[in-house]
Write an enzyme that holds these catalytic residues in place. Structure first.
Site, mmCIF file in Angstrom:
data_model
loop_
_atom_site.group_PDB
_atom_site.id
_atom_site.type_symbol
_atom_site.label_atom_id
_atom_site.label_comp_id
_atom_site.label_asym_id
_atom_site.label_seq_id
_atom_site.Cartn_x
_atom_site.Cartn_y
_atom_site.Cartn_z
ATOM 1 N N TRP A 103 -36.035 14.786 -22.580
ATOM 2 C CA TRP A 103 -36.391 13.751 -21.596
ATOM 3 C C TRP A 103 -36.011 12.363 -22.059
ATOM 4 C CZ3 TRP A 103 -36.484 15.271 -16.993
ATOM 5 C CH2 TRP A 103 -36.962 16.545 -16.671
ATOM 6 N N ASP A 173 -42.554 6.835 -21.450
ATOM 7 C CA ASP A 173 -42.610 7.888 -20.426
ATOM 8 C C ASP A 173 -43.744 8.830 -20.805
ATOM 9 O OD1 ASP A 173 -42.356 10.089 -18.824
ATOM 10 O OD2 ASP A 173 -40.261 10.527 -19.359
ATOM 11 N N LYS A 197 -48.671 16.741 -13.856
ATOM 12 C CA LYS A 197 -49.153 17.436 -15.053
ATOM 13 C C LYS A 197 -50.631 17.097 -15.265
ATOM 14 C CE LYS A 197 -44.485 16.684 -16.457
ATOM 15 N NZ LYS A 197 -43.849 17.981 -16.315
HETATM 16 C C1 LIG Z 1 -41.559 13.675 -20.219
HETATM 17 C C2 LIG Z 1 -40.937 13.860 -18.863
HETATM 18 N N1 LIG Z 1 -40.191 12.876 -18.341
HETATM 19 C C3 LIG Z 1 -39.619 12.984 -17.142
HETATM 20 C C4 LIG Z 1 -39.748 14.135 -16.390
HETATM 21 C C5 LIG Z 1 -39.093 14.213 -15.045
HETATM 22 O O1 LIG Z 1 -40.098 14.060 -14.113
HETATM 23 P P1 LIG Z 1 -39.851 14.185 -12.548
HETATM 24 O O2 LIG Z 1 -39.481 15.590 -12.282
HETATM 25 O O3 LIG Z 1 -41.175 13.765 -11.984
HETATM 26 O O4 LIG Z 1 -38.769 13.228 -12.191
HETATM 27 C C6 LIG Z 1 -40.521 15.187 -16.880
HETATM 28 C C7 LIG Z 1 -40.669 16.428 -16.095
HETATM 29 O O5 LIG Z 1 -41.161 17.424 -16.533
HETATM 30 C C8 LIG Z 1 -41.118 15.044 -18.145
HETATM 31 O O6 LIG Z 1 -41.851 16.034 -18.661
#
Ligand SMILES: Cc1ncc(COP(=O)(O)O)c(C=O)c1O
Length: 369
Positions: A103, A173, A197
């Protein structure tokens, strides 16, 4: 037949039982009392009260100082990969990214569309099994911000500390770690998190941003990505994700009723200890992350002896759901978000021990034949 099932999925993920019950009650009662939260206008008094409760509750439970705005947005955490540089940089800015997994890598790649990105540290050489020592990070003194991902949902790597970036704003994030343990919000310039989550259901993204960082977006930034415009409009510049916002209000109420983030942390720590201890004690399961940075929320593990598919089949039969690891990593992943009850972790650990025993007994019989 198993007694009940447990959802170990990484997101969308399990909701607390009392929250699900409350949603069902609210929907069932709505025909008599007026539009349900699936139907209510975002301009209605009923929804306005929900929105206010969600923000006040989040401010209380996270200890968010007054000089931070709380925004309730759409587009997922992924849209924040763009919104953050659009709002926090100007022409020629450089930003630092600490890459500790899938991520944070994606966030850095997206930011590079808008500004110069310096990868201050990169854990990929070690297979993202550890967090590079902060003393080795190549930070830029005049960076617009330093971005990182406190918990890597896929790789199962989590920071046990908040990086010290001096006067450079820290951007986090927190999609898979928000509300999982107490944090000092004042250490951050900006925090964002997808809700699906620890905050509810898909469709809502929370942004917590310090006042002085908003108000000068890059020219051409779409209005709904401009934090200043969204803050001025109470996050209702356009139709917000009303139902997801309502569910977040209920989840925040639940966290407070359970004793707040400190109580969540106590339970989460005990649960992850139970699972990692079981994994480390076994010969069949393996978690490859350095023990100093193992995630409390997402526990990836491998199953030895090409038994992964049998493990998943039998686990599903036992009511243990959502354990298949991310497609990029394979293996298993057990997500232990706030809503996971202790009984779910007990059931998983018991199942894992039983599965290992059965496989061993089966291998012993085959060898004796
Ligand atoms: C740490 C993290 N960042 C970003 C995301 C992407 O999130 P989204 O699907 O809400 O765009 C996720 C998705 O699991 C994540 O776990």
């Amino acid at each position: 037949m198993h007694a009940r099932s447990y959802n170990f999925g990484a997101g969308p993920a399990a909701l607390p039982g009392p929250v699900l019950d409350r949603i069902a009650e609210d929907l069932a009662g709505a025909r008599d009392d007026g539009p349900s939260m699936l139907e209510a206008s975002h301009r209605s008094d009923a929804f306005g009260a929900v929105a206010e409760r969600a923000e006040a509750g989040l401010r209380d439970v996270m200890g968010i100082p007054d000089h931070y705005r709380v925004l309730f947005l759409q587009g997922g955490a992924t849209l924040q990969f763009s919104a953050v540089p659009l709002n926090l940089t100007s022409e020629g800015s450089i930003v630092d990214h600490v890459v500790t997994g899938v991520w944070s890598r994606r966030a850095a790649d997206e930011a590079a569309r808008f500004c110069r990105v310096n990868i201050a540290a990169d854990g990929s050489a070690g297979g993202y099994a550890a967090i590079p020592d902060p003393d080795s990070w190549a930070l830029t003194p005049d960076a617009a911000y330093v971005a990182y991902t406190p918990n890597e949902t896929i790789n199962g790597v989590e920071f046990s500390f908040i990086p010290d970036t001096g006067l450079v704003p820290l951007v986090a994030d927190m999609s898979s770690s928000v509300l999982s343990r107490p944090i000092d919000v004042s250490r951050f310039g900006l925090i964002y998190a997808g809700a699906q989550k620890n905050l509810g259901i898909a469709g809502l993204t929370i942004v917590i941003v310090r006042d002085d960082l908003i108000g000068s977006p890059r020219p051409g930034t779409p209005t709904i990505l401009d934090y200043g415009s969204m803050a001025a409009a109470g996050s209702m510049l356009n139709t917000p994700p009303t139902f997801a916002w309502y569910v977040a209000a209920l989840v925040i109420d639940w966290v407070r009723a359970e004793g707040g983030v400190a109580a969540m942390a106590e339970r989460n720590e005990a649960q992850k200890d139970r699972l990692y201890t079981a994994i480390d004690a076994s010969e069949m399961y393996e978690n490859r992350v350095d023990p100093s940075c193992r995630s409390w929320m997402n526990v990836p593990f491998q199953v030895a002896g090409e038994a992964a598919e049998a493990f998943l089949d039998e686990a599903t039969g036992a009511g243990l759901l959502g354990l298949r690891g991310h497609r990029s990593l394979g293996g298993m992943r057990a997500s232990l978000y706030n809503a996971m009850p202790d009984e779910g972790v007990d059931a998983l650990v018991d199942f894992m021990a039983g599965f290992e025993q059965r496989r061993r007994a089966g291998a012993g019989e085959a060898a004796a034949r």
